[in-house]
Design a protein around this motif. Structure first.
Motif, PDB file in Angstrom:
ATOM      1  N   UNK A 116       1.976  10.330   5.800  1.00  0.00           N
ATOM      2  CA  UNK A 116       1.776  11.361   6.811  1.00  0.00           C
ATOM      3  C   UNK A 116       0.340  11.879   6.913  1.00  0.00           C
ATOM      4  N   UNK A 117      -0.595  11.240   6.247  1.00  0.00           N
ATOM      5  CA  UNK A 117      -2.000  11.647   6.380  1.00  0.00           C
ATOM      6  C   UNK A 117      -2.885  10.503   5.915  1.00  0.00           C
ATOM      7  N   UNK A 118      -4.141  10.539   6.338  1.00  0.00           N
ATOM      8  CA  UNK A 118      -5.079   9.504   5.892  1.00  0.00           C
ATOM      9  C   UNK A 118      -5.329   9.612   4.395  1.00  0.00           C
ATOM     10  N   UNK A 119      -5.333  10.841   3.853  1.00  0.00           N
ATOM     11  CA  UNK A 119      -5.541  11.015   2.413  1.00  0.00           C
ATOM     12  C   UNK A 119      -4.406  10.375   1.623  1.00  0.00           C
ATOM     13  N   UNK A 120      -3.180  10.568   2.094  1.00  0.00           N
ATOM     14  CA  UNK A 120      -2.023   9.966   1.431  1.00  0.00           C
ATOM     15  C   UNK A 120      -2.084   8.447   1.554  1.00  0.00           C
ATOM     16  N   UNK A 121      -2.499   7.959   2.716  1.00  0.00           N
ATOM     17  CA  UNK A 121      -2.609   6.513   2.930  1.00  0.00           C
ATOM     18  C   UNK A 121      -3.596   5.887   1.957  1.00  0.00           C
ATOM     19  N   UNK A 122      -4.726   6.550   1.750  1.00  0.00           N
ATOM     20  CA  UNK A 122      -5.736   6.016   0.828  1.00  0.00           C
ATOM     21  C   UNK A 122      -5.200   5.976  -0.597  1.00  0.00           C
ATOM     22  N   UNK A 123      -4.499   7.027  -1.016  1.00  0.00           N
ATOM     23  CA  UNK A 123      -3.965   7.036  -2.389  1.00  0.00           C
ATOM     24  C   UNK A 123      -2.889   5.970  -2.576  1.00  0.00           C
ATOM     25  N   UNK A 124      -2.081   5.753  -1.544  1.00  0.00           N
ATOM     26  CA  UNK A 124      -1.097   4.660  -1.609  1.00  0.00           C
ATOM     27  C   UNK A 124      -1.802   3.321  -1.758  1.00  0.00           C
ATOM     28  N   UNK A 125      -2.826   3.085  -0.932  1.00  0.00           N
ATOM     29  CA  UNK A 125      -3.549   1.810  -0.983  1.00  0.00           C
ATOM     30  C   UNK A 125      -4.213   1.612  -2.342  1.00  0.00           C
ATOM     31  N   UNK A 126      -4.787   2.687  -2.890  1.00  0.00           N
ATOM     32  CA  UNK A 126      -5.416   2.592  -4.212  1.00  0.00           C
ATOM     33  C   UNK A 126      -4.381   2.274  -5.286  1.00  0.00           C
ATOM     34  N   UNK A 127      -3.208   2.911  -5.202  1.00  0.00           N
ATOM     35  CA  UNK A 127      -2.157   2.663  -6.197  1.00  0.00           C
ATOM     36  C   UNK A 127      -1.655   1.229  -6.111  1.00  0.00           C
ATOM     37  N   UNK A 128      -1.476   0.730  -4.885  1.00  0.00           N
ATOM     38  CA  UNK A 128      -1.018  -0.642  -4.705  1.00  0.00           C
ATOM     39  C   UNK A 128      -2.072  -1.623  -5.213  1.00  0.00           C
ATOM     40  N   UNK A 129      -3.331  -1.357  -4.897  1.00  0.00           N
ATOM     41  CA  UNK A 129      -4.438  -2.200  -5.364  1.00  0.00           C
ATOM     42  C   UNK A 129      -4.469  -2.240  -6.890  1.00  0.00           C
ATOM     43  N   UNK A 130      -4.370  -1.060  -7.511  1.00  0.00           N
ATOM     44  CA  UNK A 130      -4.395  -0.992  -8.977  1.00  0.00           C
ATOM     45  C   UNK A 130      -3.229  -1.767  -9.579  1.00  0.00           C
ATOM     46  N   UNK A 131      -2.063  -1.694  -8.927  1.00  0.00           N
ATOM     47  CA  UNK A 131      -0.877  -2.362  -9.473  1.00  0.00           C
ATOM     48  C   UNK A 131      -1.013  -3.879  -9.434  1.00  0.00           C
ATOM     49  N   UNK A 132      -1.457  -4.446  -8.305  1.00  0.00           N
ATOM     50  CA  UNK A 132      -1.532  -5.910  -8.229  1.00  0.00           C
ATOM     51  C   UNK A 132      -2.606  -6.458  -9.176  1.00  0.00           C
ATOM     52  N   UNK A 133      -3.670  -5.673  -9.381  1.00  0.00           N
ATOM     53  CA  UNK A 133      -4.696  -6.094 -10.347  1.00  0.00           C
ATOM     54  C   UNK A 133      -4.150  -5.975 -11.763  1.00  0.00           C
ATOM     55  N   UNK A 134      -3.457  -4.885 -12.056  1.00  0.00           N
ATOM     56  CA  UNK A 134      -2.844  -4.651 -13.375  1.00  0.00           C
ATOM     57  C   UNK A 134      -1.914  -5.798 -13.745  1.00  0.00           C
ATOM     58  N   UNK A 135      -1.117  -6.231 -12.761  1.00  0.00           N
ATOM     59  CA  UNK A 135      -0.146  -7.303 -12.997  1.00  0.00           C
ATOM     60  C   UNK A 135      -0.805  -8.679 -13.134  1.00  0.00           C
ATOM     61  N   UNK A 136      -2.085  -8.770 -12.755  1.00  0.00           N
ATOM     62  CA  UNK A 136      -2.778 -10.052 -12.824  1.00  0.00           C
ATOM     63  C   UNK A 136      -2.399 -11.004 -11.712  1.00  0.00           C
TER      64      UNK A 136
END
Length: 483
Positions: free
Chosen positions: A167-187
């Motif tokens: 519901x906001x650009x700030x929330x969108x950025x945090x979602x994208x960062x979390x998803x990015x961190x997860x796929x890198x974490x998983x290798x």
């Protein structure tokens, strides 16, 4: 779901389609290399081009990475899924179709959680499906023509599709960062946004509260979190302006121009029927047996959310600190090594979120390449904990270590004369001299002005050339002042 302030009376609705390039050495349906940076058209084989007589064969490593992702987000890993042909024409799509998944994707459902302003948020995932990437059109160097590089054609992608829960650009950025961190974490993905390994498409619409979803426009290929926020913010204002002027929003694919900060329409947005999906006749259904899923599960690393809970439970870290310590697997490993080296988890977290992160952000560096390793940081924190050096002195030591002036904590403390004064008699003498020389501050303190006490502590630190222990100095001053 959390509520967000309306923008000019409108609610913002955002959903994501994210393409994560999978970290396999070969392509999803051929043995051609996925190495980045090769000379154009040197890594496209006959299978990638769908030349007559060739047949695609699914890459087992790509499937395993999809399984790993599905398990990490709590999704269903489909026991049977179907590869489909997505038909469209583009110069860099040599087959005239893209092999993807449509009706039955390999990963179904799940969610991604993250923190925003200290509050936990969660976004539902619709699906994640395997597909191949297209080639690349190059326009800059060909004087009115386009060059086609097919090296990327057939590179394995996992397209991760969210529900419109943001519901906001700030929330969108945090979602994208979390998803990015997860796929890198998983290798499963190297996360290199500059090389196109992690690309976000944001579907943005606006509506009055309580009304049905508005018409969405898809902002394509956003490859930085800063541009992502700028693009959404501009698009939201553009759509509201249109609606306020009585104009309709047309479904479209748009691009963001970082130089102007504006979005512009690229083409009208296609719906699924425009692609004429049908099952790929050259590929059998993808069958994933339960024991395969369990083998992948057994080999997975501890997930960031689970590790963060452990840091809260076992190390006593606040939720925010634990989330910061698990922002990447490398960061978490650094924290654990430093914590184990000094037994001071909260101090380690403070230094990592403070001095270490400040320098990494300024230099664009990675934690696993930091000039000060976890054992050295642990040694420094140990010297703070045992009273050898003050916090201010420790920052000076850290500067010297980071800048490569030295590598031994104790040697820097000695060379710079930063060892705290532990002689209570010498400290008492300094305190007496400060009190005698600052009678006005003494009177103000006794009149109830707390700031005067801080001034006296500052004078003691100055007189001791920063070597007095601030806590001991404060205690001795209070005792002398009868407070």
């Amino acid at each position: 779901m959390a509520t967000f302030p309306l923008i000019r009376g409108y609610e913002v609705v955002i959903g994501f389609e994210t393409h994560a390039q999978l970290s396999t050495e070969s392509k999803i349906f051929s043995g051609a290399s996925t190495r980045f940076g090769a000379e154009p058209n040197t890594q496209a084989c006959p299978v990638d081009l769908a030349l007559p007589g060739t047949l695609p064969v699914a890459n087992r490593g790509a499937v395993e990475r999809a399984i790993r992702f599905g398990l990490a987000v709590g999704a269903k890993v489909a026991p049977l899924s179907i590869f489909a042909r997505k038909n469209y024409f583009y110069p860099d799509l040599p087959k005239g179709y893209q092999i993807s998944q449509y009706e039955i994707p390999v990963v179904q459902g799940g969610s991604v959680s993250f923190l925003l302003d200290g509050e936990k948020r969660s976004v539902r995932l619709t699906r994640a499906h395997l597909e191949e990437d297209a080639g690349k059109s190059l326009h800059e160097d060909y004087h009115g023509q386009s060059g086609i590089d097919l090296n990327r054609a057939g590179t394995p992608l996992l397209e991760i599709v969210s529900e419109p829960d943001l519901r906001s650009s700030a929330e969108a950025v945090e979602y994208a960062k979390a998803l990015h961190a997860l796929v890198v974490w998983l290798g499963i993905c190297d996360g290199n946004m500059q090389e196109g390994s992690f690309r976000c498409d944001a579907n943005v619409s606006v509506r009055r509260p309580g009304e049905p979803f508005g018409t969405r426009r898809e902002i394509k290929n956003l490859n930085s979190f800063r541009f992502l926020q700028q693009a959404i913010d501009f698009e939201v204002q553009w759509q509201i302006d249109r609606l306020e002027d009585g104009l309709a929003i047309e479904q479209a694919t748009v691009l963001f121009n970082p130089d102007t900060g504006e979005t512009r329409a690229m083409r009208s947005k296609e719906d699924a029927h425009d692609y004429r999906y049908f099952p790929d006749p050259d590929l059998p259904p993808l069958v994933i047996a339960p024991d395969w899923v369990e083998r992948v599960r057994a080999a997975m690393p501890e997930l960031p959310a689970v590790m963060a809970e452990r840091f809260q439970r076992d190390d006593g870290l606040p939720a925010y600190d634990a989330a910061m310590m698990t922002q990447s697997l490398a960061f978490a490993r650094y924290y654990e090594a430093a914590r184990d080296g000094c037994g001071q988890p909260k101090l380690v977290a403070n230094w990592l979120m403070g001095e270490v992160s400040k320098r990494l952000n300024a230099e664009g560096g990675a934690i696993d390449a930091a000039p000060v390793g976890p054992q050295t940081l642990a040694a420094l924190i140990g010297r703070i904990a045992d009273g050898t050096v003050s916090n201010n002195g420790a920052r000076q030591v850290f500067d010297a270590l980071w800048n490569g002036e030295a590598s031994d904590v104790d040697a820097v403390i000695e060379a710079k004369g930063l060892k705290q004064m532990n002689d209570s008699g010498a400290l008492e003498k300094i305190v007496d001299e400060v009190l005698a020389a600052n009678t006005k501050s003494v009177e103000e303190f006794r009149a109830g002005k707390d700031k005067a006490f801080n001034a006296l502590v500052g004078q003691v630190m100055k007189a001791s050339k920063g070597k007095a222990n601030p806590a001991q100095a404060s205690e001795l001053l209070r005792r002398k002042l009868g407070g």
